[in-house]
Design a protein around this motif. Sequence first.
Motif, short mmCIF file in Angstrom:
data_model
loop_
_atom_site.label_atom_id
_atom_site.label_comp_id
_atom_site.label_asym_id
_atom_site.label_seq_id
_atom_site.Cartn_x
_atom_site.Cartn_y
_atom_site.Cartn_z
N TYR A 14 1.45 -1.36 0.12
CA TYR A 14 0.26 0.27 -0.17
C TYR A 14 0.60 1.16 0.01
O TYR A 14 1.67 1.18 1.08
CB TYR A 14 -1.02 0.18 1.59
N ASP A 15 0.71 1.89 -1.10
CA ASP A 15 1.55 2.87 -1.24
C ASP A 15 3.03 3.28 -0.80
O ASP A 15 3.93 3.95 -0.18
CB ASP A 15 1.30 4.46 -0.96
N ASP A 43 -2.55 -5.14 -3.65
CA ASP A 43 -2.71 -4.06 -3.99
C ASP A 43 -3.81 -3.47 -2.62
O ASP A 43 -4.76 -3.66 -3.92
CB ASP A 43 -2.35 -3.42 -4.64
N GLY A 45 -5.41 -0.84 -2.47
CA GLY A 45 -5.85 0.22 -2.67
C GLY A 45 -4.81 2.06 -3.42
O GLY A 45 -5.04 3.25 -3.10
N SER A 46 -3.52 1.35 -2.85
CA SER A 46 -2.47 1.94 -3.43
C SER A 46 -2.53 3.65 -4.58
O SER A 46 -3.08 3.60 -6.04
CB SER A 46 -1.13 1.38 -3.78
N THR A 47 -1.93 4.54 -4.04
CA THR A 47 -2.42 5.64 -5.24
C THR A 47 -1.60 6.57 -5.59
O THR A 47 -1.72 7.33 -6.28
CB THR A 47 -3.10 7.08 -4.21
N ASP A 48 0.01 5.97 -5.27
CA ASP A 48 0.88 6.58 -6.04
C ASP A 48 1.23 5.05 -6.63
O ASP A 48 0.72 5.47 -7.80
CB ASP A 48 2.15 6.00 -4.73
N HIS A 49 2.77 5.81 -7.38
CA HIS A 49 3.26 4.86 -8.41
C HIS A 49 3.23 3.27 -8.70
O HIS A 49 4.50 3.13 -9.63
CB HIS A 49 4.25 5.35 -9.65
N GLU A 69 -10.29 -1.89 -2.49
CA GLU A 69 -10.11 -0.38 -2.79
C GLU A 69 -9.58 -0.31 -0.67
O GLU A 69 -9.38 -1.65 -0.57
CB GLU A 69 -11.23 0.12 -2.45
N HIS A 70 -8.87 1.05 -0.78
CA HIS A 70 -8.42 0.28 0.55
C HIS A 70 -9.33 1.04 2.36
O HIS A 70 -10.02 1.57 1.74
CB HIS A 70 -7.06 1.69 0.65
#
Length: 303
Positions: A14-15, A43, A45-49, A69-70
């Motif tokens: 995660y992120d 994963d 819900g990662s929001t990074d790359h 979803e996180h």
Amino acid sequence: MANSRRCSVVIPTYDRADLLAYTLESLSRQSLPTDRFEVLIGDDGSTDHTASVIDRYRDRLDLHHLFQEHDGVGVTRARNRCIRRATGEICVLLDSGVMAHSGLLAAHLARHESTPDPLAVIGYVYGFTLDGDDSELERLIDPWDADATIAGFAARGEHPDVRDEFYRRYHDDFADLPAPWIMYWTCNVSARTSQLRDVGMFDESFRNTGGDDLDLAYRLHCDDARFVLDRAASAVHYPHPKDFAQNLKSMMVNYHCMIEKYRSPVMPLLLAAPTIHPFNINDVIAALRLPPAATRMDGKHAR
């Protein structure tokens, strides 16, 4: 002739895109042929790359990106999704930022192939600590060359696995201790995929982080898995900030859940930290003459 058994590498994330990249790079350099393993990334819900890092390795690894979803406590759910999808006979559980030696997967498979009995294999992790951001350690690690980093640490006797205190106390053969499961920390471990499913995998009812690996390990123990350390399955843990005090507080909540779940007099000992801790709990169990585990349980009732 070598066995053709396959393994499935399970990595929750995660992120932590950069840490994940170090892990995937090390997996792309394994001595085990790529057709002998797959990599499943749970994963949360990662929001990074993270997605772009995974895409970067698709032509080098058999990669599967399982996105959800996180919700803040989804690591158990992420791992379980991967275990359900796994096609390998053995699941190797790693964490983002754990850089695998090129022989790690081959070592995990070889140990499982050495006996018909179910095993819970624990790999050795250099640089693995319980808290803090070790900037000195970070300077000593080449994140793109796990083998060279591990060789340097081993030659100089530096940055051993934090569990070395336990291994020195009981030596490497500790399977017959009353609670060998206490060392099964899922940054670098393996077990039969079928057995993980049979015992119920990770408990998704846990709403706090920490302790979920020991909960799984206890059920593997009750299901007759034999716990072994394999130093050939070595890795190095890339440092990142951790809050041990907060992690311990979170784990205590899960320990209470484990006390309620299992009819074992051993479980309340987990709440006696720091007096009783993973490195001496087996001595306490022996001194108190406590029964080490519940009888063999149905995984469906262990969740």
